[in-house]
Design an enzyme around this catalytic site. Structure first.
Site, PDB file in Angstrom:
ATOM      1  N   LYS A   1      62.467 102.176 -13.432  1.00 51.10           N
ATOM      2  CA  LYS A   1      61.110 102.667 -13.650  1.00 51.10           C
ATOM      3  C   LYS A   1      60.097 101.802 -12.872  1.00 51.10           C
ATOM      4  CE  LYS A   1      62.205 104.486 -18.286  1.00 51.10           C
ATOM      5  NZ  LYS A   1      61.783 104.473 -19.719  1.00 51.10           N
TER       6      LYS A   1
ATOM      7  N   TYR B   1      61.270 114.689 -18.424  1.00 48.89           N
ATOM      8  CA  TYR B   1      61.099 114.265 -19.817  1.00 48.89           C
ATOM      9  C   TYR B   1      60.755 115.446 -20.740  1.00 48.89           C
ATOM     10  CZ  TYR B   1      61.401 109.211 -18.895  1.00 48.89           C
ATOM     11  OH  TYR B   1      61.847 107.946 -18.581  1.00 48.89           O
TER      12      TYR B   1
ATOM     13  N   ASN C   1      60.255  99.770 -20.377  1.00 48.46           N
ATOM     14  CA  ASN C   1      61.591  99.271 -20.705  1.00 48.46           C
ATOM     15  C   ASN C   1      62.558  99.403 -19.526  1.00 48.46           C
ATOM     16  OD1 ASN C   1      61.960 102.006 -20.757  1.00 48.46           O
ATOM     17  ND2 ASN C   1      62.481 102.143 -22.929  1.00 48.46           N
TER      18      ASN C   1
ATOM     19  N   HIS D   1      65.919 104.138 -16.978  1.00 45.17           N
ATOM     20  CA  HIS D   1      66.321 105.407 -17.598  1.00 45.17           C
ATOM     21  C   HIS D   1      67.788 105.642 -17.275  1.00 45.17           C
ATOM     22  CE1 HIS D   1      66.461 109.684 -18.658  1.00 45.17           C
ATOM     23  NE2 HIS D   1      67.185 109.815 -17.560  1.00 45.17           N
TER      24      HIS D   1
ATOM     25  N   GLU E   1      69.408 116.633 -15.169  1.00 42.46           N
ATOM     26  CA  GLU E   1      68.493 115.670 -14.549  1.00 42.46           C
ATOM     27  C   GLU E   1      68.794 115.410 -13.064  1.00 42.46           C
ATOM     28  OE1 GLU E   1      67.470 112.935 -18.499  1.00 42.46           O
ATOM     29  OE2 GLU E   1      68.885 112.190 -17.009  1.00 42.46           O
TER      30      GLU E   1
END
Ligand code: IDP
Ligand code: MG
Length: 155
Positions: free
Chosen positions: A16, A56, A119, A122, A133
């Site tokens: 990310k 998402y 965090n 993914h 995805e």
């Protein structure tokens, strides 16, 4: 030699924007490589809003959805496809719990992240999710079929 087991899976991994900004691309990829996972595709890109919302989609309508989309589109991500037997679950184990407060030491989030919103990584949560995805990020031509010389000593 031990018997080879497990069907080959693919999973989508994103480093990310916080991971890119903090200079953790190499550390995160290094962990996955050292584990012995097989890299099938890799690119750096800035996600557009529409792709981020599709990626998402399961979180549409939740209170954190707008900030999640704003964050994931805020700068470059590194997108990867890793493959191998049980790779979906292995990457999820190596990521650690979604909330870094609960993520075990030794995991990427447990060792390197503090906040739920940032965090670092993914990873697809199931084989079915990965199949949805991966095409958001990679065409079939962008994934490489190649054999690592180490495969016979790993799986
Ligand atoms: P995952 O990344 O471990 O699969 P998901 O539940 O799919 O976790 O949530 C996607 C991302 O949305 C999380 O990685 C996290 O950054 C963010 N997120 C999830 N739940 C919350 C929340 O309750 N507050 C703020 N951010 C959240
Ligand atoms: Mg998820």
């Amino acid at each position: 030699m031990p018997e080879k087991t497990g069907t080959v899976e693919r999973t989508l991994v994103l480093i990310k924007p916080d991971g890119v900004q903090r200079g953790l691309i190499g550390s995160i990829i290094g962990r996955l490589e050292k584990k012995g996972l097989h890299l099938a595709g890799l690119k750096m890109l800035v996600l557009d809003g529409a792709t981020a919302e599709r990626h998402y989609a399961e979180h549409t309508g939740k209170d954190f959805f707008p900030s999640l989309i704003s964050f994931i589109t805020s700068g470059p991500v590194v997108a990867m496809v890793w493959e191998g037997p049980n790779v979906v679950g292995m990457v999820r184990s190596m990521m650690g719990a979604t909330n870094p407060v609960a993520a075990a030491p030794g995991t990427i989030r447990g060792d390197l992240a503090i906040s739920m919103g940032m965090n670092l990584i993914h990873g697809s949560d199931s084989v079915t999710t990965a199949k949805r995805e991966i095409p958001l990020f990679f065409s079939a031509q962008e994934l490489c079929a190649w054999q690592s010389t180490e495969t016979d000593w790993l799986v």
